[in-house]
Design a protein around this motif. Structure first.
Motif, mmCIF file in Angstrom:
data_model
loop_
_atom_site.group_PDB
_atom_site.id
_atom_site.type_symbol
_atom_site.label_atom_id
_atom_site.label_comp_id
_atom_site.label_asym_id
_atom_site.label_seq_id
_atom_site.Cartn_x
_atom_site.Cartn_y
_atom_site.Cartn_z
ATOM 1 N N ASP A 155 0.845 -1.192 0.000
ATOM 2 C CA ASP A 155 0.000 0.000 0.000
ATOM 3 C C ASP A 155 0.884 1.247 0.000
ATOM 4 O OD1 ASP A 155 0.922 0.112 2.650
ATOM 5 O OD2 ASP A 155 -0.888 -0.873 3.413
ATOM 6 N N ILE A 156 0.245 2.407 -0.020
ATOM 7 C CA ILE A 156 0.972 3.676 -0.052
ATOM 8 C C ILE A 156 1.873 3.809 1.178
ATOM 9 C CG2 ILE A 156 -1.102 4.814 0.845
ATOM 10 C CD1 ILE A 156 1.808 6.435 -1.132
ATOM 11 N N ASP A 157 1.435 3.284 2.312
ATOM 12 C CA ASP A 157 2.281 3.356 3.510
ATOM 13 C C ASP A 157 3.630 2.695 3.260
ATOM 14 O OD1 ASP A 157 0.347 4.206 6.033
ATOM 15 O OD2 ASP A 157 -0.706 3.174 4.425
ATOM 16 N N VAL A 177 14.835 2.181 -9.612
ATOM 17 C CA VAL A 177 14.096 1.077 -9.011
ATOM 18 C C VAL A 177 12.951 1.681 -8.206
ATOM 19 C CG1 VAL A 177 14.250 -0.985 -7.572
ATOM 20 C CG2 VAL A 177 16.239 -0.253 -8.905
ATOM 21 N N GLU A 178 11.748 1.189 -8.445
ATOM 22 C CA GLU A 178 10.525 1.851 -7.975
ATOM 23 C C GLU A 178 9.778 0.989 -6.956
ATOM 24 O OE1 GLU A 178 7.799 2.293 -11.216
ATOM 25 O OE2 GLU A 178 6.240 3.279 -10.032
ATOM 26 N N TYR A 179 9.423 1.614 -5.837
ATOM 27 C CA TYR A 179 8.364 1.058 -4.992
ATOM 28 C C TYR A 179 7.046 1.556 -5.573
ATOM 29 C CZ TYR A 179 11.622 0.098 -1.051
ATOM 30 O OH TYR A 179 12.623 -0.366 -0.239
ATOM 31 N N THR A 180 6.081 0.664 -5.749
ATOM 32 C CA THR A 180 4.813 1.098 -6.318
ATOM 33 C C THR A 180 3.656 0.358 -5.657
ATOM 34 O OG1 THR A 180 3.685 1.589 -8.412
ATOM 35 C CG2 THR A 180 4.720 -0.575 -8.225
ATOM 36 N N ALA A 181 2.488 1.002 -5.656
ATOM 37 C CA ALA A 181 1.298 0.394 -5.039
ATOM 38 C C ALA A 181 0.039 0.935 -5.703
ATOM 39 C CB ALA A 181 1.258 0.715 -3.540
ATOM 40 N N ASP A 182 -1.021 0.139 -5.604
ATOM 41 C CA ASP A 182 -2.367 0.520 -6.034
ATOM 42 C C ASP A 182 -2.435 0.871 -7.514
ATOM 43 O OD1 ASP A 182 -5.082 0.886 -5.674
ATOM 44 O OD2 ASP A 182 -4.894 2.984 -5.050
ATOM 45 N N ILE A 183 -1.795 0.051 -8.343
ATOM 46 C CA ILE A 183 -1.870 0.259 -9.796
ATOM 47 C C ILE A 183 -3.208 -0.262 -10.313
ATOM 48 C CG2 ILE A 183 -0.768 -1.954 -10.385
ATOM 49 C CD1 ILE A 183 0.727 -0.391 -12.633
#
Ligand SMILES: [Fe+2]
Length: 310
Positions: free
Chosen positions: A216-218, A260-266
């Protein structure tokens, strides 16, 4: 669609030890199969998804794609056999390896299980809705354990022949286009996630960035903050939310130069004919909100070296 996800990548890096240390800090774990001069790292739910090998400059050497059935491999092999964009280099009942003609990228399609991600409890308190969390703080406030990325979710790949590389992935491998800025970048998918591979026009073949999905965004914020607390020079771009795909992002720079990407809620897409992509214009596709992208995100600082070494 018989494809359903990315499985793994092989990334060439100039300094395997330094890049391995970065990915450990990022939250990947060591695999026992690491050998001299290379490293294998695992995500929480995808297993050994990242192989690092020594290379003069950063490069994407291999991309793994998961299919549901062996029949899917046979259909791809049939298309590859008659395509000017593809060369079959290995074929067994469980694996089909195809070289993409424009860049030399090795694409391996295997029959793979879906991710076994545990359910995530994420509660929100919002105006006008019944409280979801009462008498306790948000779990992320008290979380002490490091962020563990769930899975390898997308790669953005630069190619000197964007139409040919895109045709290879759509016409031969079976990816579908979710959104694109024609001639500049196409966001394609091999499953329900909005994009697993974005193919962008570039002077030379190179990995622009690779992305890992967190819960998640957290976790995007906790992960990114921990990385820059350890080394502020790792920061590239974030926190923000993309327009295309809607995903939250925080980009770091690994020692080889790949972001390098942290990603969430795509976004998820169920059926092509129910999906209505917006007609994106100019640079608005880059992000919806957050800080503006640094110039280096758009024009990587090592591009001249990558061209010279190509
Ligand atoms: Fe991304």
């Amino acid at each position: 669609m018989g494809l359903h996800r990315l499985t793994s990548i092989t990334l060439g890096v100039p300094d395997v030890v330094a890049s391995t240390a970065f990915f450990r800090d990022f939250g990947l774990s060591d695999q026992t199969s690491s050998t001299q001069g290379s490293a294998h790292l695992a995500t929480r739910d995808g297993g050994g998804q990242v192989e690092l090998v020594g290379a003069p400059t950063r490069r994407l050497i291999r991309l793994g794609v998961g299919a549901q059935h062996g029949d899917d491999l046979a259909r791809i092999a049939d298309r590859a056999a008659s395509s000017p964009y593809a060369e079959i280099i290995d074929s067994t009942p469980d694996l089909l390896a195809v070289r993409e003609a424009a860049t030399g990228l090795r694409v391996e399609v295997t029959v793979a299980p879906p991710y076994a991600a545990p359910p995530v409890e994420h509660t929100f308190n919002r105006p006008g809705a019944d409280p979801e969390r009462i008498d306790v703080p948000a779990a992320s406030v008290l979380a002490a354990e490091p962020v563990q990325p769930s899975n390898l979710t997308h790669v953005v790949y630069g190619t000197p022949d964007q139409p040919a590389t895109l045709a290879f992935f759509t016409d031969v491998i079976g990816f579908e286009i979710s959104d694109q800025v024609p001639g500049i970048i196409a966001f394609t998918r091999c499953g329900p996630v909005h994009h697993n591979l974005a193919i962008q026009a570039a002077a030379v073949a190179y990995p622009h960035h690779i992305a890992f999905e967190v819960d998640d965004i957290d976790d995007v914020v906790r992960g990114g903050q921990a990385m820059v607390d350890t080394d502020p020079d790792r920061h590239m771009w974030g926190v923000g939310r993309h327009a295309i795909g809607s995903n939250w992002f925080w980009y770091l720079r690994e020692p080889g130069g790949t972001f390098v990407e942290y990603t969430a809620d795509i976004d998820r897409i169920s059926e092509q004919d129910k999906y209505r992509p917006k007609d994106w214009q100019g640079h608005e596709f880059l992000y919806s909100f957050g800080p503006p992208p640094p110039l280096e995100f758009l024009e990587p600082a090592d591009m001249a070296d990558l061209i010279a070494q190509s």
